[in-house]
Scaffold this active site. Structure first.
Site, PDB file in Angstrom:
ATOM      1  N   ASP A 127      36.353  30.469  26.839  1.00  0.00           N
ATOM      2  CA  ASP A 127      37.220  30.376  28.014  1.00  0.00           C
ATOM      3  C   ASP A 127      37.924  29.030  27.940  1.00  0.00           C
ATOM      4  OD1 ASP A 127      38.364  29.981  30.525  1.00  0.00           O
ATOM      5  OD2 ASP A 127      36.803  31.117  31.556  1.00  0.00           O
TER       6      ASP A 127
ATOM      7  N   ARG B 148      52.445  50.887  31.831  1.00  0.00           N
ATOM      8  CA  ARG B 148      51.050  50.455  31.821  1.00  0.00           C
ATOM      9  C   ARG B 148      50.649  49.989  30.417  1.00  0.00           C
ATOM     10  NH1 ARG B 148      48.689  54.973  32.902  1.00  0.00           N
ATOM     11  NH2 ARG B 148      47.898  55.412  30.814  1.00  0.00           N
TER      12      ARG B 148
ATOM     13  N   LYS C 113      46.253  29.353  36.063  1.00  0.00           N
ATOM     14  CA  LYS C 113      45.982  27.927  36.143  1.00  0.00           C
ATOM     15  C   LYS C 113      47.038  27.121  35.387  1.00  0.00           C
ATOM     16  CE  LYS C 113      42.149  29.153  38.310  1.00  0.00           C
ATOM     17  NZ  LYS C 113      41.994  30.585  38.087  1.00  0.00           N
TER      18      LYS C 113
ATOM     19  N   TYR D 277      31.748  29.369  35.408  1.00  0.00           N
ATOM     20  CA  TYR D 277      32.573  29.717  36.564  1.00  0.00           C
ATOM     21  C   TYR D 277      31.878  30.819  37.369  1.00  0.00           C
ATOM     22  CZ  TYR D 277      36.306  32.171  39.060  1.00  0.00           C
ATOM     23  OH  TYR D 277      37.049  32.813  40.009  1.00  0.00           O
TER      24      TYR D 277
END
Length: 381
Positions: free
Chosen positions: A170, A46, A195, A98
């Protein structure tokens, strides 16, 4: 090292035990230790994983950052950054945002006492007027999703430094292939690695790159404590995808430029939004801070009605009607009902996002096939 070379070599070296050129996929949850609290760099997956570390090092090289934390999604990356905030803190964000970001801001963090102001960030003055003594973060998208508005990163980052607020960009739409916000003064860069970075519509991931020690310490704390980390296979897919980032983005930009010109000259097209057009309101800033104008194009039909737009989108065959962007395949979407459905209609329309808007993520197919596909959709109206 030039960017095209960085996509293959930045932060990378053959794997130590085998000499593997590509980082192996380390499927493990834990690591053997030589003694209590004595380990070879990894103790629990983790916290760190060698495949994830390779991806983080590569992204740091692409964004000219000192460090990067990878997350399970772009939303998880945003969530980790926003957890730096405390009740009473204030964020100024773009009003053309977004939908997932807006939902996270308003429905998750606002109930905990974080306030948000949404302004048109095409004007640095608008940002300055929205800043209060409680402003801790300036949240920038450029180009924005889906209206492709352009914000002056350097100008906004200068305001942030003056007021003691972090500037977060972003960079998903541009990708580091076209824009490196940290070099323009931003404090952190957020990506949905799903993306352009992954590029093949086969993974979900996110990342934050920074050279700010406080931000990085917060991110690593969130990684260890809340555990929204990507699995090793998704990290491997992102690593593999990034190897061809420059080539894919270059072709996508070429195709988008040709399609934007085609749409502008089509008799059934209304408004066409593409930063590469010289009369786009943000063209000059985009030309200054981006190396090309990206693979995204938004437009409306001359009829400017939702019914016609939906019919158009349902009659393409090369363009796939789907959410997401940045893959090798071209996608067509209806932001108002898909990516931005979580934003109330009145707020969408105030920002300029009409129900008739169509968004294209332009892939790397042959441009003649893409144009023929849109021609066929126009003929269906």
């Amino acid at each position: 090292m030039k960017f095209n070379t960085k996509t293959i070599h930045a932060g990378q070296k053959p794997e130590e035990t085998s000499g593997s050129v590509m980082p192996p996929v380390f499927f493990t949850s834990t690591y053997a230790q030589e003694a209590p609290n004595k380990h070879k760099g990894h103790e629990y997956a983790r916290v760190t994983n060698p495949t994830r570390t390779a991806l983080e090092n590569l992204l740091s090289g692409l964004e000219d950052a000192r460090c990067t934390c990878a997350f399970a999604s772009g939303c998880a990356a945003m969530d980790a950054l926003l957890k730096m905030l405390r009740p009473g803190d204030h964020v100024v964000a773009t009003n053309d945002l977004y939908g997932g970001s807006y939902r996270l801001f308003k429905e998750v963090f606002e109930p905990f006492g974080i306030s948000f102001s949404f302004v048109d960030m095409r004007s640095v003055d608008n940002v300055g007027k929205a800043i209060t003594p409680d402003t801790r973060m300036l949240w920038v998208e450029t180009p924005t999703n889906p209206l492709l508005k352009i914000a002056d990163i350097a100008g906004i980052a200068g305001l942030g430094k003056h007021h003691g607020a972090y500037t977060v960009v972003d960079n998903t739409f541009a990708s580091p292939a076209l824009q490196q916000p940290l070099n323009q003064g931003a404090d952190a860069v957020v990506h949905s690695t799903t993306k352009y970075l992954g590029g093949h519509s086969d993974l979900i991931g996110g990342a934050v790159s920074t050279s700010n020690d406080e931000i990085y310490e917060n991110l690593t704390f969130q990684t260890k404590t809340t555990g929204a980390v990507p699995g090793p296979m998704d990290c491997y897919l992102a690593l593999r995808g990034i190897k061809t980032l420059s080539l894919r983005v270059e072709r996508s930009c070429q195709n988008a430029r040709a399609l934007a010109d085609y749409l502008r000259n089509h008799p059934m097209t209304g408004d066409v939004r593409y930063p590469g057009h010289s009369d786009h309101p943000g063209h000059e800033i985009a030309a200054k801070q981006m190396s090309d104008f990206g693979g995204m194009v938004s437009f409306s039909l001359k009829s400017d009605d939702q019914e016609s737009a939906e019919k158009f989108m349902s009659n393409t065959s090369v363009f796939t009607l789907a959410e997401s962007l940045g893959g090798v395949e071209s996608l067509i979407s209806h932001p108002a009902s898909m990516t931005h459905a979580s934003i109330p209609k009145n707020i969408r329309e105030e920002a300029g996002l009409k129900d008739s808007l169509i968004r294209l993520s332009v892939g790397i197919e042959d441009i003649d096939d893409l144009i023929a596909d849109l021609d066929s959709a126009f003929d269906s109206l």
